[in-house]
Design an enzyme around this catalytic site. Structure first.
Site, PDB file in Angstrom:
ATOM      1  N   HIS A 187       0.843  -1.207   0.000  1.00 58.26           N
ATOM      2  CA  HIS A 187       0.000   0.000   0.000  1.00 58.26           C
ATOM      3  C   HIS A 187       0.876   1.253   0.000  1.00 58.26           C
ATOM      4  CE1 HIS A 187      -2.706  -3.026   1.989  1.00 58.26           C
ATOM      5  NE2 HIS A 187      -3.508  -2.563   1.056  1.00 58.26           N
ATOM      6  N   GLY A 222      -3.183  -2.026  -7.044  1.00 60.91           N
ATOM      7  CA  GLY A 222      -2.012  -2.907  -7.117  1.00 60.91           C
ATOM      8  C   GLY A 222      -2.178  -3.968  -8.198  1.00 60.91           C
ATOM      9  N   ARG A 224      -2.853 -10.848   4.325  1.00 67.86           N
ATOM     10  CA  ARG A 224      -3.102 -12.208   4.839  1.00 67.86           C
ATOM     11  C   ARG A 224      -1.832 -12.936   5.270  1.00 67.86           C
ATOM     12  NH1 ARG A 224      -7.157 -14.429   0.176  1.00 67.86           N
ATOM     13  NH2 ARG A 224      -8.727 -12.822   0.408  1.00 67.86           N
TER      14      ARG A 224
END
Ligand code: PAF
Length: 305
Positions: free
Chosen positions: A41, A168, A208
């Site tokens: 990010h 992304g 994750r």
């Protein structure tokens, strides 16, 4: 400059208009996120800051794109750390609305439909996910339109600022769908794709990854190794021999392969068999998804020769 947190659409419009006007800005960038931010990010935010006069990041865990209430509840919420990361990249405004602010009438009746492109690959194991994701992206793209809080005379004087939104490459299917929505429905925004950020060992960064044990993380590296093998074969204009790369992933006992294919980057349709068997020419995308322990991971690399 310290980042400013806003939670309502009205404040977002007022504050972004104020910044655009005070900087005589000619461009605004939007970075949509669900928080739990990492260096992937940060790369989106950094690119947006390099390319725009004013940058807004959104932090919103969108209930519409979760199939299961438990997954939604379990999704990490790390607002303070997220704000610090965005501020470190020079983002001006963080828009972190409540669910009621985004969906004031409850679950929306009218939504974006992602069509066949949203039903394959990730869509096959997460029905409805991309309809929910595109619906919120459509709303976020509308909230971020620059100049919405400026008086009409101000916009007329300065002309419409450029508007860019950052996604992304890691979420290749989401990116392809957002591009398609923007083209099909004429959204006034340029979509900018930012390359996948990887750990030094090659694992693609993902919110994750924090749920992987040490052993699972080690096993997960086979995904990148298999993708890199295809990338090297494509560069060398050799046959891709996808089957041998698939066998490499399947030989790893902790990894349950879901799909691994070579597709057209825009339609995500698998390339014809003969493109895989003859020396590779052109542009494609190698897509992979696998369950590693309890965690579903996705990754991809662009292929070109
Ligand atoms: O990629 C994400 O984080 C989400 O799908 C997005 C684009 C912010 C929409 O909720």
């Amino acid at each position: 400059m310290p980042i400013k947190l806003v939670t309502t659409v009205a404040d977002l419009h007022t504050e972004s208009a104020r910044l655009l006007a005070s900087r005589r800005g000619t461009s605004q960038g939007l970075v949509p996120t669900m928080g739990a931010l990492h260096q992937g990010h940060a790369a989106l935010a950094r690119t947006a800051v390099e390319q725009n006069d004013v940058v807004v990041a959104t932090i919103f865990v969108n209930p519409l794109q979760f199939g299961d209430a438990t997954d939604l509840d379990r999704y990490p919420r790390t607002l303070d750390a997220d704000l610090a990361l965005l501020e470190g990249q020079g983002v001006d405004l963080a828009f972190a609305p409540s669910v009621d602010e985004v969906y004031p009438g409850g679950t929306p009746l009218v939504r974006i439909t992602s069509g066949v492109l949203g039903e394959k690959w990730e869509g096959a194991s997460r029905p409805g996910h991309f309809d929910g994701a595109l619906t919120v992206v459509a709303k976020l793209l509308h909230y971020g339109i620059p100049g919405a809080g400026l008086p009409a005379s101000g916009v007329a004087e300065a002309g419409l600022p450029a508007y860019r939104a950052y996604f992304g490459q890691k979420d290749a299917q989401q990116l392809a769908l957002v591009r398609r929505m923007v083209a099909d429905l004429n959204f006034p925004v340029e979509i900018v794709a930012v390359p996948t950020v990887r750990a030094v060992d090659g694992l693609a960064l993902s919110s994750r990854n924090r749920f992987l044990s040490g052993e699972e993380r080690e096993a997960a590296l086979v995904l990148f190794r298999a993708l890199r093998l295809l990338e090297e074969r494509a560069k060398a204009r050799e046959p891709l021999d996808l089957e041998s790369a698939q066998a490499m992933v399947e030989s790893q006992p902790l990894v349950g392969l879901d799909y691994f294919d070579v597709v057209d980057p825009a339609t995500l349709e698998p390339l014809a068999e003969n493109c895989r068997e003859t020396p590779f020419r052109g542009e494609a995308l190698a897509l992979i998804a696998a369950k590693v322990g309890p965690v579903r991971l996705i990754d991809n690399v662009p292929l070109s020769s």
